[in-house]
Enzyme design. Structure first.
Site, PDB file in Angstrom:
ATOM      1  N   GLU A  46       0.835  -1.200   0.000  1.00  0.00           N
ATOM      2  CA  GLU A  46       0.000   0.000   0.000  1.00  0.00           C
ATOM      3  C   GLU A  46       0.872   1.253   0.000  1.00  0.00           C
ATOM      4  OE1 GLU A  46      -3.598   1.904   2.785  1.00  0.00           O
ATOM      5  OE2 GLU A  46      -2.435   0.191   3.492  1.00  0.00           O
ATOM      6  N   LYS A 113      -9.223   2.853  -2.756  1.00  0.00           N
ATOM      7  CA  LYS A 113      -9.604   2.303  -1.450  1.00  0.00           C
ATOM      8  C   LYS A 113     -10.967   2.834  -1.008  1.00  0.00           C
ATOM      9  CE  LYS A 113      -7.421   1.733   3.134  1.00  0.00           C
ATOM     10  NZ  LYS A 113      -6.188   2.067   3.892  1.00  0.00           N
ATOM     11  N   CYS A 149      -5.997  -2.850   2.243  1.00  0.00           N
ATOM     12  CA  CYS A 149      -5.918  -2.826   3.710  1.00  0.00           C
ATOM     13  C   CYS A 149      -7.282  -2.829   4.402  1.00  0.00           C
ATOM     14  CB  CYS A 149      -5.066  -1.634   4.166  1.00  0.00           C
ATOM     15  SG  CYS A 149      -4.324  -1.882   5.804  1.00  0.00           S
TER      16      CYS A 149
END
Length: 546
Positions: A46, A113, A149
């Protein structure tokens, strides 16, 4: 013919803001994945292009332009392999935490994200907009869902990938910071997601120290039934191969290499070593200097420093006063010799007397108290900082979390330094970790474990003169600091009410000290620093208001 997919997991140690250095690491990992591992794809962490967390660098337009240029250069170099890499993406005036698939000079897919964490150490809503579109991309013919994540911690994003878009494999890139036993927590959660959706999941994590945070790696793969198929080593950079095959219409991992998780004491020790190594190395200090007292805290800190950067870059300084026991000097010298560390003794008696003489008129008629004790600690802090200035070696302080919590430390004294290695380690855990380190190689004298803890700032002083015993103090602190329990809840758990009130009062009244403490390695779910931000000036918690 069985269809196979080979994915390289690039578990890398990157540096925030080092765009050129990070790009070189990503490029090198990509080439090794393609040429040595014969992988069809490589997964990179990430925000890998910028390092994580870039924090307010993201507010600088020039940084974002340079980051975009770095991604473009990496894209041009991505030849003959799919590169899944995290990066910031500025699109139509909005900034996203993104994952792109690069191949042959083109960006073939970009996912933004969805779930932005804004708790604990995370502050992503300060910088990023949430993505709204799910993404499944064909990697060597395998329909691969992309997540970042926090997305995997919520059930929705993975479910949409599988049920709505037909993903048969999910890849998650992460910069998930370490705290004690966090790896096991991740594996349990990802296994749940795999079982819920009937799909294998690849979890790739960052590794390395960044200020207070340590990223432990520990990347892994779980099969659709939740069973672990691959666990990469923790606290180590590397490139690891995961192989999958499609059988009976399902994608299954065929890798069966599972590294054993270390015991908790070893796990925490390795996190501390990595955090110290990267803080010193990434900030380009020449080495470390440590005040070695003969007590358990400085003994453990010296071990950490030596294992992090080598004995030749560490200096130990013993600074005895009139209250220092002979055995303290003997034990400190013995440990320095056992570790091969250069050491010296600088008595502080003359300097302490000089301070007392200078303040004689100011203090006339006033009894001796903690002021004189703190003068000793501040004399030592001044000496260590002078050595640091002259040699370029950073002072590593030796205070533990128990002391930091209740203010049992001297501002501008033993708190003076550049990094606090065991700042987040409770005293009871300090002993356990030190015993683990001695099991690897006996370097801490037995007497250091056996003696009652003492600051040795007045005759026959013991920590228990000022504090509850640590086996009582630490559980109270864990409940109040890390779990946010009230005094009533802690008392209901079996602790004596007067002790609980006393401990909480000490914690609350010493926030001003902790705000001025150096950063230190985070190893618990709630460390002092970026993930516990309490007001210094506050009326809450005073008698009658709790």
């Amino acid at each position: 013919m069985t269809e196979r997919l080979r994915i390289a997991l690039g578990q890398l140690n990157l540096l925030v803001g080092d765009l050129d250095g990070n790009r070189q690491q990503l490029r090198d990992a990509t080439r090794r994945a393609r040429d040595q591992l014969k992988a069809h794809a490589v997964i990179l962490p990430e925000l890998a292009t910028t390092g994580y967390p870039p924090e307010d660098l993201l507010l600088r337009p020039g940084f974002l332009r340079d980051a975009t240029d770095s991604l473009d250069r990496l894209m041009a170099e991505a030849q003959g392999i799919d590169v899944m890499v995290g990066h910031p993406w500025l699109n139509e005036g909005r900034l996203y935490n993104a994952l792109s698939v690069l191949r042959d000079g083109k960006r073939s897919a970009t996912y933004c994200k969805h779930c932005l964490p804004n708790y604990g150490v995370f502050d992503e809503k300060r910088y990023f907009e949430s993505g709204t579109v799910s993404c499944v991309h064909a990697i060597h013919g395998f329909r691969t869902g992309l997540l970042i994540c926090e997305d995997i911690w919520e059930p929705g994003p993975a479910r949409r990938l599988v049920q709505d878009l037909g993903a048969e494999l999910i890849v998650v890139i992460n910069a998930s910071p370490y705290h004690r036993e966090k790896g096991r927590e991740r594996e349990r959660m990802v296994a749940d997601r795999a079982r819920e959706n009937g799909v294998a999941i690849v979890y790739l994590n960052l590794v390395g120290g960044q200020d207070e945070l340590v990223f432990d790696g520990g990347s892994f793969v779980v099969a659709a039934d939740g069973k672990l198929a691959l666990r990469c080593p923790s606290f180590e950079s590397g490139l690891y191969l995961a192989e999958f095959e499609r059988r009976d219409g399902r994608v299954m991992p065929v890798t069966q290499v599972v590294a054993s998780p270390p015991p908790v004491e070893e796990e925490v020790y390795r996190a501390l070593v990595l955090g110290v190594r990267d803080y010193i190395g990434k900030n380009r200090f020449a080495g470390a200097v440590i005040g070695l007292s003969g007590g358990i805290d400085s003994a453990l800190t010296l071990c950490i420093a030596v294992d992090a950067i080598g004995a030749d870059r560490v200096e130990a300084v013993m600074m005895p006063s009139r209250y220092t026991a002979d055995m303290s000097v003997e034990d400190a010298r013995a440990q320095a010799e056992a570790l091969g560390v250069a050491s010296r003794i600088i008595p502080i008696e003359t300097m302490f007397n000089a301070f007392n003489d200078a303040l004689r008129e100011e203090f006339r008629g006033l009894p001796a108290d903690a002021t004189e004790e703190n003068l000793q600690a501040r004399t030592r802090g001044m000496l260590l900082m002078a050595i640091s200035n002259k040699t370029g070696r950073m002072v590593i302080t030796t205070g533990n979390k128990s002391e930091m919590s209740v203010g049992y430390a001297t501002l501008y004294g033993d708190m003076a330094g550049g990094f606090a290695a065991i700042k987040d380690v409770p005293k009871t855990l300090v002993y356990r970790i030190a015993k683990y380190r001695n099991s690897v190689g006996s370097v801490i004298p037995a007497r250091v474990f056996e003696r009652a803890p003492s600051a040795e700032l007045r005759p026959d002083q013991k920590d228990t003169d000022s504090l509850p015993p640590y086996d009582i103090l630490d559980p109270i602190l864990e409940r109040y600091v890390e779990r946010d329990q009230s005094a009533a809840e802690i008392v209901a758990a079996g602790f004596e009410a007067r002790t609980v009130e006393r401990v909480i009062a000490m914690v609350d009244s010493n926030e001003y000290k902790r705000r001025q403490a150096p950063p230190g390695v985070r190893i618990t779910p709630r460390a002092f620093g970026r993930d516990r931000r309490y007001p210094i000036t506050s009326g809450y918690g005073r008698p009658g208001k709790r």
